[in-house]
Motif scaffolding. Structure first.
Motif, PDB file in Angstrom:
ATOM      1  N   ASN A  73       1.377 -19.453 -19.055  1.00  0.00           N
ATOM      2  CA  ASN A  73       0.576 -20.854 -19.625  1.00  0.00           C
ATOM      3  C   ASN A  73       1.548 -21.910 -19.671  1.00  0.00           C
ATOM      4  OD1 ASN A  73      -2.269 -20.306 -20.619  1.00  0.00           O
ATOM      5  ND2 ASN A  73      -1.177 -18.476 -20.750  1.00  0.00           N
ATOM      6  N   PRO A  74       1.242 -23.205 -19.659  1.00  0.00           N
ATOM      7  CA  PRO A  74       2.059 -24.304 -19.630  1.00  0.00           C
ATOM      8  C   PRO A  74       3.080 -24.229 -20.681  1.00  0.00           C
ATOM      9  CG  PRO A  74      -0.483 -25.282 -19.301  1.00  0.00           C
ATOM     10  CD  PRO A  74      -0.126 -23.559 -19.699  1.00  0.00           C
ATOM     11  N   ALA A  75       4.278 -24.768 -20.526  1.00  0.00           N
ATOM     12  CA  ALA A  75       5.466 -24.786 -21.561  1.00  0.00           C
ATOM     13  C   ALA A  75       5.055 -25.608 -22.776  1.00  0.00           C
ATOM     14  CB  ALA A  75       6.576 -25.521 -20.850  1.00  0.00           C
ATOM     15  N   GLY A  76       5.692 -25.236 -23.880  1.00  0.00           N
ATOM     16  CA  GLY A  76       5.190 -25.865 -24.869  1.00  0.00           C
ATOM     17  C   GLY A  76       3.863 -25.399 -25.789  1.00  0.00           C
ATOM     18  N   THR A  77       3.127 -24.395 -25.239  1.00  0.00           N
ATOM     19  CA  THR A  77       1.995 -24.031 -25.856  1.00  0.00           C
ATOM     20  C   THR A  77       2.345 -22.665 -26.553  1.00  0.00           C
ATOM     21  OG1 THR A  77       1.268 -22.625 -23.866  1.00  0.00           O
ATOM     22  CG2 THR A  77       0.700 -25.029 -24.187  1.00  0.00           C
ATOM     23  N   ARG A  93       9.290 -10.342 -12.886  1.00  0.00           N
ATOM     24  CA  ARG A  93      10.791 -11.386 -12.867  1.00  0.00           C
ATOM     25  C   ARG A  93      10.286 -12.656 -11.897  1.00  0.00           C
ATOM     26  NH1 ARG A  93      10.707  -9.285 -16.605  1.00  0.00           N
ATOM     27  NH2 ARG A  93      12.635  -8.667 -17.897  1.00  0.00           N
ATOM     28  N   HIS A  94       9.095 -12.554 -11.152  1.00  0.00           N
ATOM     29  CA  HIS A  94       8.691 -13.860 -10.313  1.00  0.00           C
ATOM     30  C   HIS A  94       7.647 -14.323 -11.261  1.00  0.00           C
ATOM     31  CE1 HIS A  94      10.955 -12.532  -6.983  1.00  0.00           C
ATOM     32  NE2 HIS A  94      10.497 -11.460  -6.821  1.00  0.00           N
ATOM     33  N   ILE A  95       7.513 -15.658 -11.576  1.00  0.00           N
ATOM     34  CA  ILE A  95       6.758 -15.978 -12.542  1.00  0.00           C
ATOM     35  C   ILE A  95       6.242 -17.504 -11.764  1.00  0.00           C
ATOM     36  CG2 ILE A  95       7.198 -14.853 -14.752  1.00  0.00           C
ATOM     37  CD1 ILE A  95       8.711 -17.422 -15.412  1.00  0.00           C
ATOM     38  N   MET A  96       5.063 -17.743 -12.479  1.00  0.00           N
ATOM     39  CA  MET A  96       4.624 -19.264 -11.983  1.00  0.00           C
ATOM     40  C   MET A  96       4.409 -20.182 -13.130  1.00  0.00           C
ATOM     41  SD  MET A  96       1.479 -20.359  -9.412  1.00  0.00           S
ATOM     42  CE  MET A  96       1.867 -19.990  -8.046  1.00  0.00           C
ATOM     43  N   LEU A  97       4.912 -21.090 -13.285  1.00  0.00           N
ATOM     44  CA  LEU A  97       4.781 -21.785 -14.449  1.00  0.00           C
ATOM     45  C   LEU A  97       3.680 -22.900 -14.198  1.00  0.00           C
ATOM     46  CD1 LEU A  97       5.512 -22.802 -17.500  1.00  0.00           C
ATOM     47  CD2 LEU A  97       6.987 -24.349 -16.302  1.00  0.00           C
ATOM     48  N   ALA A  98       2.570 -22.641 -14.834  1.00  0.00           N
ATOM     49  CA  ALA A  98       1.472 -23.882 -14.772  1.00  0.00           C
ATOM     50  C   ALA A  98       1.909 -25.167 -15.486  1.00  0.00           C
ATOM     51  CB  ALA A  98       0.127 -23.086 -15.619  1.00  0.00           C
ATOM     52  N   LYS A  99       1.417 -26.062 -14.716  1.00  0.00           N
ATOM     53  CA  LYS A  99       1.393 -27.365 -14.928  1.00  0.00           C
ATOM     54  C   LYS A  99       2.759 -27.867 -15.552  1.00  0.00           C
ATOM     55  CE  LYS A  99      -3.287 -27.652 -16.657  1.00  0.00           C
ATOM     56  NZ  LYS A  99      -3.679 -26.221 -16.100  1.00  0.00           N
ATOM     57  N   VAL A 114      11.322 -18.702 -10.455  1.00  0.00           N
ATOM     58  CA  VAL A 114      10.077 -19.522 -10.887  1.00  0.00           C
ATOM     59  C   VAL A 114       9.524 -20.309  -9.700  1.00  0.00           C
ATOM     60  CG1 VAL A 114       9.286 -21.295 -12.510  1.00  0.00           C
ATOM     61  CG2 VAL A 114      11.235 -19.802 -13.150  1.00  0.00           C
ATOM     62  N   ILE A 115       8.100 -20.412  -9.537  1.00  0.00           N
ATOM     63  CA  ILE A 115       7.591 -21.169  -8.719  1.00  0.00           C
ATOM     64  C   ILE A 115       6.904 -22.204  -9.801  1.00  0.00           C
ATOM     65  CG2 ILE A 115       5.513 -21.341  -7.257  1.00  0.00           C
ATOM     66  CD1 ILE A 115       5.726 -18.332  -6.573  1.00  0.00           C
ATOM     67  N   ALA A 116       7.025 -23.330  -9.458  1.00  0.00           N
ATOM     68  CA  ALA A 116       6.757 -24.660 -10.582  1.00  0.00           C
ATOM     69  C   ALA A 116       5.447 -25.085  -9.888  1.00  0.00           C
ATOM     70  CB  ALA A 116       7.758 -25.471 -10.519  1.00  0.00           C
ATOM     71  N   LEU A 117       4.272 -24.771 -10.631  1.00  0.00           N
ATOM     72  CA  LEU A 117       2.860 -25.434 -10.183  1.00  0.00           C
ATOM     73  C   LEU A 117       2.942 -26.526 -10.788  1.00  0.00           C
ATOM     74  CD1 LEU A 117       0.419 -25.189  -8.891  1.00  0.00           C
ATOM     75  CD2 LEU A 117      -0.544 -23.682 -10.818  1.00  0.00           C
ATOM     76  N   CYS A 118       3.063 -27.838  -9.521  1.00  0.00           N
ATOM     77  CA  CYS A 118       3.064 -29.126  -9.891  1.00  0.00           C
ATOM     78  C   CYS A 118       1.559 -29.644  -9.837  1.00  0.00           C
ATOM     79  CB  CYS A 118       3.992 -29.993  -9.146  1.00  0.00           C
ATOM     80  SG  CYS A 118       5.795 -29.258  -9.271  1.00  0.00           S
ATOM     81  N   GLU A 119       0.861 -29.971 -11.015  1.00  0.00           N
ATOM     82  CA  GLU A 119      -0.769 -30.018 -10.968  1.00  0.00           C
ATOM     83  C   GLU A 119      -1.032 -31.065 -11.961  1.00  0.00           C
ATOM     84  OE1 GLU A 119      -2.665 -26.632 -11.792  1.00  0.00           O
ATOM     85  OE2 GLU A 119      -1.163 -25.841 -13.168  1.00  0.00           O
TER      86      GLU A 119
END
Length: 277
Positions: A73-77, A93-99, A114-119
């Motif tokens: 889930n998004p950072a800060g939540t 250890r592979h994660i995708m950061l939503a938003k 990290v795969i950064a999901l830019c959305e």
């Protein structure tokens, strides 16, 4: 850090553990989703499902950690913090950061690839800074959340083509990833029955430089794999061109009536790489 899982990455809801094994068998990499695919009331159960399939005695998990990405889930939540607490007790250890929206957010994820999901609008505009972070191995973009963040209603026109703002976002993420030498992952194709449309979009992703494409249904995997696999004709042409370059030596040379230089040779080398040669 490097990232090589594609070309077909398949999303799987984290609260559906009965699908984990099949998702792993039917794709090149699984994205276990703790974010949008899971209702707020079910997120704790979803984290429990990830832990449960590991086994109480350290058994081998159903999902291969080297081919598994956990979308958090998004950072800060509050859910973000709970997701990270869960992952500490797993081999993933592979994660995708939503938003993903800023480089600072990625620094909270030290120790993960990290795969950064830019959305979102902020994520797209900050894509270059995000891609430059050392623990970022790839960038993905998302059309529907982006349009929602802008107050829009749809990322595509009536004929199925992306709207201009979505195309710009797609290009910006691809360029940001390329500038930092990171993997670029193309967005999902939400019209599941339209395999022809998916195939066309996947072929464009290949030609544009995306290293892989995300899928939301197992039926989409074959179309993506086919798009990324060079044909026999393409392989023969690329091989012939590179052989001619080796014979010609360095510099520009003519081949079948056309001028050939460095960029053209890189295109041929990319074709052979996709074939695993």
């Amino acid at each position: 850090m490097s990232f090589q899982m594609g070309p077909a990455l398949l999303f799987c809801p984290a609260d559906r553990p009965e699908r984990y094994q099949k998702a792993g068998e039917r794709s090149d990499g699984v994205i276990v989703d703790l974010e949008d695919a899971v209702a707020p009331a079910d997120k704790q159960r979803a984290r429990g499902a990830i832990l449960a399939q590991l086994g109480s005695a350290g058994d081998v998990p159903e999902l291969d950690p080297s081919r598994t990405i956990i979308r958090i889930n998004p950072a800060g939540t509050e859910e973000f913090e709970k997701d990270l607490h869960c992952l500490k007790h797993t081999p993933y250890r592979h994660i995708m950061l939503a938003k993903a929206e800023s480089a600072e957010q990625l620094r909270e994820l030290e120790g993960y690839s990290v795969i950064a999901l830019c959305e979102t609008a902020a994520g797209i505009l900050n894509a270059a800074a995000i891609a430059a972070e050392p623990n970022v191995v790839g960038l993905m973009w998302g059309a529907e959340d982006l349009l929602a963040s802008l107050g829009g209603t749809s990322s595509r026109t009536d004929d199925g083509a992306y709207r201009a703002v979505a195309l710009q976002a797609r290009s910006m993420v691809l360029l940001a990833a390329g500038a930092s030498g990171k993997e670029a992952i193309d967005a999902v194709y939400v019209n599941i029955p339209d395999l022809d449309g998916l195939a066309a979009e996947a072929r464009d992703a290949v030609a544009s430089g995306f290293g892989s494409k995300a899928c939301i249904h197992p039926s989409q995997v074959a179309a993506v794999r086919t798009a990324y696999a060079p044909s026999d004709v393409e392989l023969a042409s690329a091989t012939e061109l590179l052989d001619a370059a080796a014979a010609a030596g360095s510099g520009v040379f003519a081949f079948k009536g056309k001028m050939v230089d460095g960029p053209i040779l890189k295109h041929a080398e990319s074709t052979l790489r996709r074939a695993g040669r």
